[in-house]
Design an enzyme around this catalytic site. Structure first.
Site, short mmCIF file in Angstrom:
data_model
loop_
_atom_site.label_atom_id
_atom_site.label_comp_id
_atom_site.label_asym_id
_atom_site.label_seq_id
_atom_site.Cartn_x
_atom_site.Cartn_y
_atom_site.Cartn_z
N GLY A 24 0.83 -1.21 0.00
CA GLY A 24 0.00 0.00 0.00
C GLY A 24 0.86 1.25 0.00
O GLY A 24 2.09 1.18 0.07
N GLN A 25 0.21 2.40 -0.09
CA GLN A 25 0.93 3.68 -0.14
C GLN A 25 1.86 3.83 1.07
O GLN A 25 3.04 4.11 0.93
CB GLN A 25 -0.05 4.85 -0.07
CG GLN A 25 -1.08 4.94 -1.15
CD GLN A 25 -1.72 6.32 -1.10
OE1 GLN A 25 -1.12 7.30 -1.55
NE2 GLN A 25 -2.93 6.42 -0.56
N LEU A 50 -5.92 -10.70 5.49
CA LEU A 50 -6.23 -10.17 6.82
C LEU A 50 -7.69 -10.37 7.20
O LEU A 50 -8.05 -10.22 8.37
CB LEU A 50 -5.89 -8.68 6.89
CG LEU A 50 -4.42 -8.35 6.85
CD1 LEU A 50 -4.23 -6.85 6.75
CD2 LEU A 50 -3.71 -8.89 8.08
N ALA A 73 -5.31 -1.87 5.22
CA ALA A 73 -6.67 -1.46 5.56
C ALA A 73 -7.56 -1.67 4.34
O ALA A 73 -7.07 -1.76 3.21
CB ALA A 73 -6.72 0.01 5.97
N TYR A 74 -8.84 -1.77 4.60
CA TYR A 74 -9.83 -1.69 3.52
C TYR A 74 -10.06 -0.20 3.32
O TYR A 74 -10.64 0.46 4.19
CB TYR A 74 -11.12 -2.41 3.93
CG TYR A 74 -12.16 -2.41 2.85
CD1 TYR A 74 -12.46 -3.57 2.13
CD2 TYR A 74 -12.87 -1.25 2.52
CE1 TYR A 74 -13.42 -3.57 1.13
CE2 TYR A 74 -13.82 -1.24 1.51
CZ TYR A 74 -14.09 -2.40 0.83
OH TYR A 74 -15.04 -2.40 -0.16
N ASP A 115 -9.33 10.41 9.53
CA ASP A 115 -10.16 11.59 9.82
C ASP A 115 -11.65 11.28 9.61
O ASP A 115 -12.50 11.98 10.15
CB ASP A 115 -9.73 12.75 8.91
CG ASP A 115 -9.66 12.37 7.43
OD1 ASP A 115 -9.50 11.16 7.12
OD2 ASP A 115 -9.76 13.26 6.58
N TYR A 138 -16.83 2.96 5.93
CA TYR A 138 -15.36 2.95 6.08
C TYR A 138 -14.97 3.59 7.41
O TYR A 138 -14.21 3.01 8.20
CB TYR A 138 -14.71 3.69 4.90
CG TYR A 138 -13.25 4.03 5.12
CD1 TYR A 138 -12.27 3.04 5.07
CD2 TYR A 138 -12.85 5.35 5.36
CE1 TYR A 138 -10.93 3.36 5.28
CE2 TYR A 138 -11.52 5.67 5.57
CZ TYR A 138 -10.56 4.68 5.52
OH TYR A 138 -9.23 5.00 5.74
N LYS A 142 -13.22 1.77 10.64
CA LYS A 142 -11.92 2.21 11.16
C LYS A 142 -12.04 2.60 12.64
O LYS A 142 -11.14 2.34 13.43
CB LYS A 142 -11.39 3.39 10.34
CG LYS A 142 -10.98 3.05 8.91
CD LYS A 142 -9.79 2.11 8.81
CE LYS A 142 -8.50 2.74 9.29
NZ LYS A 142 -7.34 1.83 9.11
#
Ligand SMILES: NC(=O)c1ccc[n+]([C@@H]2O[C@H](COP(=O)([O-])OP(=O)(O)OC[C@H]3O[C@@H](n4cnc5c(N)ncnc54)[C@H](OP(=O)(O)O)[C@@H]3O)[C@@H](O)[C@H]2O)c1
Length: 311
Positions: A24-25, A50, A73-74, A115, A138, A142
């Site tokens: 991922g990033q 996961l 993460a999703y 956020d 989402y 989280k």
């Protein structure tokens, strides 16, 4: 201390590191910056799913880490509206399992959140004491992940960040650069405000903090375990971000800037509702770890420079 100007030395000892989500990033940057920190196992979906708690548990037991960095993460915000169970499996269940395994081994777990746990209704920057109220699946998944990690306890850091982008992956910067090649005009939402934050700056700040913790600079885990906001300094709208991208990319990358039109969120409907104001206050991070992240404009320049250097 600035996370950019001061690169902390690696800690004494040889901590074993597990990086989850290294394609991922953020995971990619973490793998780069933590290289040499200690023996490392870095995995992505190819090695572990996961969504499968048994696989996740077995992974940690195999890697036997002292430090777990969970960058997976999703993150498909709109798709999560119709894939609720999968989003919760990856964003709540997996962090819970990682936290349980970390606690069992007395390892440090670093987890990242968003956020989008907030509803955006507050005009000022959100603090860690503000009550979350996610507007979409989402954000809710989280938030459930944050709570799962905190409930398990042990040694953990949760870094809530925002508007993540960088030289790799799916993100606003790369989407803008692609659209500039395809179109002459773009309409961009101007009434959602946040702090664009690069994967590079996040990885660097994480490295600085973890290094300090392992060197004993921040006291015992009861002093520093917890939730922190971690974003680049300043704020802008998506429209302002796009303007800044094209102002710099024109000079640096020779990109032909499209004509930009500011629009309202209501004119760009998406399956997931997004917060109007998702600017996070970094005061707690700054006072606890003596660390301030770069202004978002400086981080943007660095990301564009990195793109230019990679051709
Ligand atoms: N992106 C943002 O704007 C943003 C904003 C605020 C907070 N955050 C948080 O910051 C952290 C890093 O985000 P990011 O932007 O780096 O995310 P990203 O680029 O989407 O990377 C997430 C990684 O997780 C992997 N993953 C997803 N499902 C998996 C599964 N079932 N098993 C194993 N791996 C799986 C993905 O693999 P695949 O590529 O194969 O799917 C991907 O490599 C996350 O906690 C995210 O919630 C991100």
């Amino acid at each position: 201390m600035s996370a950019t100007s001061t690169q902390a030395a690696n800690p004494p000892g040889n901590p074993r590191i597990l990086i989850v989500g290294n394609a991922g990033q953020l995971g990619r940057e973490l793998e780069r910056i933590f290289a040499g920190f200690g023996p490392m196992v870095a995995v992505d979906r190819e090695s572990v799913d996961l969504a499968d708690a048994d696989q996740t548990r077995a992974l940690v037991r195999r890697a036997a880490p002292d430090l777990i960095l969970n960058a997976a993460a999703y993150t498909a915000v709109d798709r999560a509206e119709s894939e609720r169970d999968l989003a919760y499996a990856i964003n709540e269940q997996a962090p819970r399992v990682l936290a349980e395994e970390a606690r069992q081994r007395n390892a440090l777990l670093v987890h990242f959140s968003t956020d989008y746990v907030f509803d955006g209704s507050k005009p000022e920057p959100w603090t860690e004491a503000d009550v979350p109220n996610p507007l979409n699946v989402y954000g809710a998944s989280k938030l459930a992940g944050e709570q799962a990690v905190a409930n398990v306890g042990g040694k953990y850091l949760i870094f809530r960040t925002s508007w993540v982008y960088g030289p790799h992956g799916n993100n606003f910067l790369l989407t803008m650069l692609r659209l500039a090649r395809e179109r002459d005009r773009l309409s961009i939402v101007d009434d959602q405000v946040g702090a664009p934050t690069t994967s590079i700056v996040l990885a660097r700040a994480t490295h600085t903090i973890v290094t300090g913790i392992l060197a004993g600079r921040f006291g015992v885990s009861q002093d520093w375990s917890g939730l922190y906001h971690m974003t680049c300094a300043g704020a802008t709208s998506w429209f302002g971000f796009a303007q800044a991208i094209f102002a710099r990319a024109t000079a640096l990358l020779g990109v032909k800037a499209p004509e930009l039109t500011p629009i309202a969120t209501k004119d760009y409907p998406t399956p997931a509702v997004r917060p109007r104001n998702s600017v996070l206050s970094n005061a707690r991070l700054q006072s606890r770890f003596d660390l301030q992240l770069d202004p978002w404009q400086t981080a943007l320049d660095e990301a564009l420079q990195s793109l230019r250097n990679s051709g």
